[in-house]
Design an enzyme around this catalytic site. Structure first.
Site, mmCIF file in Angstrom:
data_model
loop_
_atom_site.group_PDB
_atom_site.id
_atom_site.type_symbol
_atom_site.label_atom_id
_atom_site.label_comp_id
_atom_site.label_asym_id
_atom_site.label_seq_id
_atom_site.Cartn_x
_atom_site.Cartn_y
_atom_site.Cartn_z
ATOM 1 N N GLU A 159 0.806 -1.231 0.000
ATOM 2 C CA GLU A 159 0.000 0.000 0.000
ATOM 3 C C GLU A 159 0.838 1.280 0.000
ATOM 4 O OE1 GLU A 159 -2.792 -0.430 3.214
ATOM 5 O OE2 GLU A 159 -3.584 -2.313 2.431
ATOM 6 N N GLU A 264 -6.418 -11.022 -0.377
ATOM 7 C CA GLU A 264 -7.363 -10.413 0.567
ATOM 8 C C GLU A 264 -8.787 -10.369 0.012
ATOM 9 O OE1 GLU A 264 -5.803 -6.909 2.493
ATOM 10 O OE2 GLU A 264 -3.727 -7.458 2.003
#
Length: 376
Positions: A159, A264
Site C-alpha cells: 500500500e 485479501e
C-alpha cells in the site's frame, strides 16, 4: 382454482427430481474442495489469525487443511508484532505460522515486510535518513534470511500508492525518498534470491491508481531489481468494481511480465458509506440501521446475489488462469472478517464462502460447481 390430481402428481415428480438434482450437485461439491477443484489453475488461499495458527479448534484446522493450499498471515508478521523494539525481533508466532504451513503442505506467503501502518512506535518516529536506512535494511534482511527457503513468497511493500496514483507520504518516503520501494525489493532478493517478491495494494482496479502502480513497477524493473508479482487486494462489493475493470487490471499488470495474485479477497454484502475509498484502515463512519441492514443473518435474496457475484469473479479468474498465481480469501469464515468492524464498528457483514458456523454458503457451491461445469 385447485389443481387437478394429475397435475399434482406431475408437480410432485418435478419437485422431487429438482430436489434430487440439487442434492446431487451439492453432494458432488461436498466430495471435493476448493483447493482440489482449482488444482492446476492457481492456489486457493486464506488468511490465518493466531487462534487458527495455534490450532485451537480441530474442526477449524480440518476445514482449513481440506479447502485451502495456501496461507497468508493476517496480522502476526506485520512489523509491530514481529519487530516490536529496535533491537528485538519476536518470531514465536511467526514460527508457528510457518510450521502450520509445512505440516499441512501449503504454499506459505509472508505478509508484509514494509507497510506504513501497524508500525512499532520506534520505527514510525525515525526522522533521520541514515537511521532509517539502517533500520530498514536490518528489518528486511533479518526477517527474510530467517525464513529463507521456508516462505514461498513475500509482500515486500504494501500500500505505497495513493488512489490518485501518487506515492503515499509515509515515513519511508519522507526519510528515504521514492527509491525506498526498489531498495526494499533489492534487499529481499539479496536475502533470499529464490523467493517470489510481490507488491500488494487495494483499489488496484481504479484507473489512476493502476497507472501509478504500473509506473512504479516499471521504475523498479528499469533499475534491474527483481519483482515477481503484483497482489491485487480483492476487497470488493456486490456491484463494484465491474468485471470489466477487474479484467482490464489483470491484463495491465500481467503485461509487465509479472505474476498476478488476487489477495485479501472478500465481497461485502453491505452498503458502503458515502466517500469510502478502498481499504484505508484509518477510515471510520457512523453506524445506523441503513448501514447495518442484516445484523442477524443474510437474507436468501442476498445470498443469491453474493453467490452470483462470486461465480462471475471466479469465471474471470479461470479465463485468465495463465496469469494468476494465487487467489487468497481474507479470512476463513464470516466471523473472522475484518469487515465486521470496517469501516463502521459494530456492523455484521457476510463476505466469505463460509458462514459464522463454518458452514459452506450458496456462494461456496457456485464457485465449486463453476469449476465442475468447466470440466464437463
Amino acid at each position: 382454482m385447485k389443481p387437478t390430481k394429475p397435475f399434482l402428481l406431475l408437480f410432485s415428480a418435478v419437485f422431487v427430481l429438482s430436489s434430487c438434482n440439487n442434492k446431487i450437485n451439492n453432494q458432488s461439491a461436498v466430495n471435493t474442495s476448493l483447493k482440489n477443484a482449482y488444482n492446476g489453475d492457481f492456489y486457493i488461499g486464506t488468511a490465518l489469525d493466531v487462534y487458527q495458527i495455534e490450532e485451537k479448534d480441530s474442526k477449524t484446522t480440518q476445514l482449513i487443511s481440506n479447502e485451502f493450499n495456501a496461507i497468508t498471515a493476517e496480522n502476526i508478521m506485520k512489523s509491530m508484532f514481529v519487530h516490536p523494539q529496535k533491537d528485538k525481533f519476536d518470531f514465536e508466532t511467526t514460527d508457528k505460522y510457518v510450521a502450520f504451513g509445512k505440516k499441512h503442505n501449503m504454499f506459505i506467503h509472508g505478509h508484509t515486510l514494509i507497510w506504513h501502518s501497524q508500525l512499532p512506535k520506534w520505527f514510525s518516529e525515525i526522522k533521520d535518513s541514515a537511521e532509517m536506512n539502517a533500520a530498514f535494511e536490518n528489518h528486511i534482511t533479518t526477517i527474510v534470511k530467517k525464513y529463507k527457503g521456508q516462505i514461498n513468497s513475500w509482500d515486500v511493500v504494501n500500500e505505497a500508492v495513493n488512489d490518485d496514483g501518487s506515492l503515499r507520504k509515509s515515513v519511508f518516503l519522507k526519510t528515504l525518498g521514492e527509491d525506498f520501494i526498489a531498495k526494499a525489493f533489492q534487499l529481499a532478493a539479496a536475502a533470499d534470491p529464490k523467493v517470489d517478491l510481490y507488491y500488494n495494494d487495494y483499489s488496484m482496479t481504479n484507473p489512476a491508481k493502476r497507472e501509478g502502480v504500473i509506473r512504479m513497477v516499471k521504475k523498479i524493473q528499469e533499475k534491474g531489481v527483481k519483482i515477481d508479482g503484483i497482489g491485487m487486494q480483492g476487497h470488493w462489493h456486490l456491484d463494484r468494481p465491474t468485471i470489466q475493470e477487474i479484467e482490464k487490471s489483470i491484463l495491465a499488470y500481467s503485461s509487465l511480465g509479472v505474476k498476478v495474485a488476487i489477495t485479501e479477497l472478500d465481497v461485502s454484502a453491505l452498503p458502503s458509506p458515502y466517500g469510502l475509498q478502498g481499504a484505508e484502515v484509518s477510515q471510520r463512519f457512523e453506524n445506523n440501521e441503513k448501514m447495518n441492514p442484516y445484523p442477524k443473518s443474510l437474507p436468501d435474496s442476498m445470498q443469491v446475489k453474493l453467490a452470483q457475484r462470486y461465480e462471475d469473479i471466479f469465471k474471470l479468474f479461470l479465463k485468465h488462469k495463465d496469469k494468476i498465481s494465487r487467489v487468497t480469501f481474507w479470512g476463513v469464515n464470516d466471523t473472522q472478517s475484518w469487515l465486521n468492524g470496517f469501516p463502521i464498528r459494530g456492523r455484521t457483514d457476510y463476505p466469505l464462502l463460509f458462514d459464522t458456523k463454518f458452514q459452506p454458503k450458496k456462494a461456496y457451491y457456485q464457485v465449486l460447481n463453476l469449476k465442475q461445469k468447466a470440466n464437463n
